[in-house]
Structures are given as C-alpha cells and as structure tokens.
Design a protein around this motif. Structure first.
Motif, PDB file in Angstrom:
ATOM      1  N   ASP A 224      42.051  19.947  54.032  1.00 32.58           N
ATOM      2  CA  ASP A 224      43.322  20.634  54.257  1.00 32.58           C
ATOM      3  C   ASP A 224      43.775  20.408  55.698  1.00 32.58           C
ATOM      4  O   ASP A 224      42.975  20.433  56.633  1.00 32.58           O
TER       5      ASP A 224
ATOM      6  N   LYS B  75      36.074  21.854  47.445  1.00 26.83           N
ATOM      7  CA  LYS B  75      36.791  22.347  48.617  1.00 26.83           C
ATOM      8  C   LYS B  75      35.823  22.613  49.764  1.00 26.83           C
ATOM      9  O   LYS B  75      36.138  22.353  50.939  1.00 26.83           O
TER      10      LYS B  75
ATOM     11  N   ILE C 254      44.715  18.286  44.134  1.00 23.27           N
ATOM     12  CA  ILE C 254      44.614  18.157  45.585  1.00 23.27           C
ATOM     13  C   ILE C 254      44.351  16.716  46.027  1.00 23.27           C
ATOM     14  O   ILE C 254      44.195  16.456  47.220  1.00 23.27           O
TER      15      ILE C 254
END
Length: 219
Positions: A103, A185, A123
């Motif tokens: 991110d 993640k 993502i």
C-alpha cells in the motif's frame, strides 16, 4: 526480520515447485539460467533497478540441474526506480501476471513496457503478453518507493488466464479468501513470517501458477 529463516522456507517451497507444473509452465533447457524465483516449472525473476536501489543481496540455492537466487534489496525512500519481472518458460498462448505491491507505493502503469497493462484484479496489477513462441518475457515498470520506511514485499504470480484471472489466484487478490488475504496483506507490509510465506507461496504453487517474493527495505 529473520532473513535466513525466510530463505529456508522459500527454499523448501522451491523444491516442491520444481516438481510441479505442466506444458504451459515447463523449464527451458539449454537457455541462460535466470537468477531468482519460486516457480512451478518455469521461473519468475523479480527485482528493482535504477538509482533508487542502494544494494542487492542474492542468496544462492543449489538443486539438481538448477541454480536460483533469492533476492533482498535496500532502496531509498522517496526515490524512483524500475520493477523488472522476467519469465522464462515454454510458450503456448502467452502469459499473464498479477503483481501485488505494498500500500502507498506508486506504480506508473502507463509507462510499462514489455507487457500490456490490463487493469487491476483486486489489489493486484494485471499484465499480459500475448503471442506464440515467446520463450522469454520481460516487464519493466516504473515505480516510486513510497511504501514507507521499513521492510516490505512484492508478490508476483504468473501463469495462464484460467489460473490467474478466472481461477483461484483472482479469488485471493479479490479478497474472497479472508485468511489468505490477511496473510497476503501482511506479507506485502513487511510481516515476513514463516506462516505468511508458506500460506501465499504454497497456495500459488498449488493453483498451478508461478510465484516470486521480492523482499525490500525502504530506508
């Protein structure tokens, strides 16, 4: 981060991966050996290049008729560089790849070369190389190191569209597998744990895909 422990885990998964795969992802014989990758048959090699890269450490892995390197890099926070993905394989109908960055990291998809950008799948950034008899594929993608200081990872998964776009890998990056998505993640954000590595890499290999984990430290 215990790098030796991480590399030991990836080595074990690599030894599983080289026994898997089919005609669409088979090893290339009598061709230059790429440096890197955990693959089910073919090899994906990923790394950063450019002035923003401070150092690159490569850890050799020796297997029968095969030598690969696992890559760990230091990059300068706020600088720019290139993410380079190279695939060596026996071609059939082209090749797709899904790449998940941490991110906050800037990725300039409009300046990519070597593969066509197809948009995002969850993502992950989706790139495709179409055509026949292409034994080597190389993607060069400009990036800016803005993920934040500390350790991070980039996860690249490649294979046929059926596996990546219409199959289990897409369900992973779309967040349809909550536990695996949490592991993904976490791995991207620098939680380079044995559990996270095994969860993601083993899942990708079991799906019939190729996968590479690039670990980097933004300083």
């Amino acid at each position: 981060m215990k790098l030796k422990s991480l590399f030991a885990v990836l080595l074990g998964l690599l030894m599983i991966g080289v026994t898997a795969g089919g005609a669409a992802a088979a090893p290339i014989h009598n061709q230059p050996a790429p440096q890197g990758g955990v693959g089910a048959g073919s090899v994906i090699d990923t790394r950063f290049e450019g002035n923003g890269v401070i150092s690159t450490s490569t850890y050799p892995i020796y297997l029968p008729q095969l030598q690969r390197w696992l890559v760990y890099q230091k990059v300068r926070h706020g600088s720019e560089g290139y993410f380079k993905l190279t695939v060596y394989r026996i071609p059939v109908f082209g090749y797709d790849t899904l790449i998940a960055f941490p991110d906050g990291m800037k990725v300039y998809t409009n300046k990519a070369s070597g593969m066509k950008y197809e948009g995002k799948v969850g993502i992950a950034y989706h790139f495709r190389k179409s055509g026949w008899f292409v034994w080597k594929i190389q993607l060069k993608l400009p990036v800016k190191f803005t993920a934040g200081r500390g350790h991070h990872a980039v996860i690249s998964v490649g294979g046929s569209p059926e596996v990546l776009i219409g199959g289990p890998v897409a369900s992973l990056v779309n967040g349809e597998k909550p536990k695996l998505f949490t592991a993904l993640k976490g791995l991207l954000s620098g939680q380079i744990t044995k559990s996270n590595v095994i969860s993601i890499v083993a899942f990708a290999l079991a799906s019939g895909a190729n996968v590479d984990v690039l670990v980097f430290n933004e300083v």
